[in-house]
Scaffold this active site. Structure first.
Site, mmCIF file in Angstrom:
data_model
loop_
_atom_site.group_PDB
_atom_site.id
_atom_site.type_symbol
_atom_site.label_atom_id
_atom_site.label_comp_id
_atom_site.label_asym_id
_atom_site.label_seq_id
_atom_site.Cartn_x
_atom_site.Cartn_y
_atom_site.Cartn_z
ATOM 1 N N SER A 1 27.725 -26.495 48.667
ATOM 2 C CA SER A 1 27.058 -25.462 48.385
ATOM 3 C C SER A 1 27.825 -24.431 47.514
ATOM 4 O O SER A 1 29.219 -24.484 47.460
ATOM 5 C CB SER A 1 26.707 -24.600 49.612
ATOM 6 O OG SER A 1 26.446 -23.156 49.438
ATOM 7 N N TYR B 1 30.801 -21.361 57.433
ATOM 8 C CA TYR B 1 29.895 -22.204 56.455
ATOM 9 C C TYR B 1 30.656 -22.378 55.265
ATOM 10 O O TYR B 1 30.744 -23.509 54.565
ATOM 11 C CB TYR B 1 28.467 -21.525 56.568
ATOM 12 C CG TYR B 1 27.583 -22.698 55.529
ATOM 13 C CD1 TYR B 1 27.119 -23.806 56.059
ATOM 14 C CD2 TYR B 1 27.277 -22.415 54.244
ATOM 15 C CE1 TYR B 1 26.340 -24.581 55.230
ATOM 16 C CE2 TYR B 1 26.678 -23.126 53.309
ATOM 17 C CZ TYR B 1 26.055 -24.269 53.818
ATOM 18 O OH TYR B 1 25.453 -24.994 53.062
#
Length: 229
Positions: A136, A151
Site C-alpha cells: 500500500s 496498518y
C-alpha cells in the site's frame, strides 16, 4: 498460457484477479482462508474447468501453507501475494491495540513471506517467474500522516521484506515487486474509494505480465507508476 497463483482470492481484488485471469484462459490456482470463501472463487474459476484449483490456508499458519503448496503439481509463472487485513480500530501512536497490531503484522508483513517461501520451488520451475506482493502507498516512508499506524507499519515492514527478497532472488532470475493496488472500492477500501475493483485488477495483471528482471525491487501502483519507498 501462464500459470498464476493468487493468495487471498475469496473477495475483493483477489477474487477479481482470479475472475479476469480465468476469462483470459490463464491457468489459475488461488487460495481462500476457509471454506466460506470457496463458493465465490469456484464461480470465478468456472470457465477454466479442471485448470482452476482452489487451496485453503491461513497465511499465519506455515504448516497449512506448505501442505497447500504440496497439492500443486505444475510450475507457477506468476505469484500474487494478495491476502491481508486492515487491523483493529485502535492503532494510533497515542492509543494502540498492541495485540491486534501484532496479529496484523503477522498477517500483512510475515504472511506474504510465508506464502512465497512455500511456493518458491514451483516458481523456480516456471517460465519467467514473477512475484507481486500487494502492499500500500500507506507503507511508504515518504508519505506523511498519522492515521492507521498499525496498518502503515505492517506495509512498511512488508516493503522491506520485498526489497530483501528481490535482492536474494535476483541471481535466480525471479523478479519481485511491491504493488499499491490503488484505493479500491472493496470491503476494506469502502464505498467512497475512487478506483473500481475491475480497474485495479486489470492494471495489476498488466503490470505483472510486463514484469521482467529489469523491474525487480520496484514499488509501483496498479498502473505501473513508481512510488517512493
Amino acid at each position: 498460457m501462464s500459470h498464476w497463483f493468487i493468495a487471498g482470492a475469496s473477495r475483493g481484488i483477489g477474487l477479481e484477479l482470479a475472475r479476469q485471469l480465468a476469462l483470459r484462459g490463464a491457468r489459475v490456482t488461488a487460495s481462500v482462508r476457509s471454506e466460506n470463501g470457496r463458493a465465490a472463487l469456484q464461480e470465478a474459476l468456472a470457465p477454466l474447468g479442471d485448470r482452476g484449483q482452489i487451496l485453503i490456508f491461513d497465511t499465519r499458519d506455515a504448516a497449512q501453507i506448505h501442505a497447500a503448496a504440496a497439492e500443486v503439481s505444475e510450475p507457477i509463472d506468476a505469484l500474487v501475494a494478495n491476502a491481508g487485513a486492515y487491523g483493529p480500530q485502535r492503532q494510533s501512536t497515542l492509543d494502540m491495540d498492541f495485540d491486534g497490531v501484532l496479529d496484523l503484522v503477522n498477517i500483512n508483513t510475515l504472511g506474504p513471506l510465508r506464502v512465497v517461501q512455500a511456493f518458491l520451488p514451483l516458481l523456480r520451475q516456471g517460465e519467467r517467474p514473477r512475484i507481486a506482493v500487494m502492499s500500500s502507498v500507506l507503507g511508504s516512508m515518504a508519505l506523511e500522516g498519522t492515521f492507521n499506524v498499525g496498518y502503515r507499519l505492517s506495509k512498511a515492514g512488508l516493503n522491506k521484506i520485498v526489497q530483501c527478497l528481490a535482492d536474494d532472488l535476483k541471481p535466480e532470475g525471479v523478479a519481485v515487486i511491491s504493488m499499491h493496488p490503488g484505493w479500491v472500492r472493496t470491503d476494506m477500501g469502502g464505498p467512497d474509494a475512487p478506483v473500481g475493483v475491475e480497474e485495479s485488477a486489470a492494471g495489476i495483471i498488466g503490470v505483472v505480465e510486463r514484469l521482467t528482471l529489469a523491474d525487480t525491487r520496484r514499488f509501483v501502483d496498479y498502473k505501473g507508476a513508481e512510488i517512493d519507498w
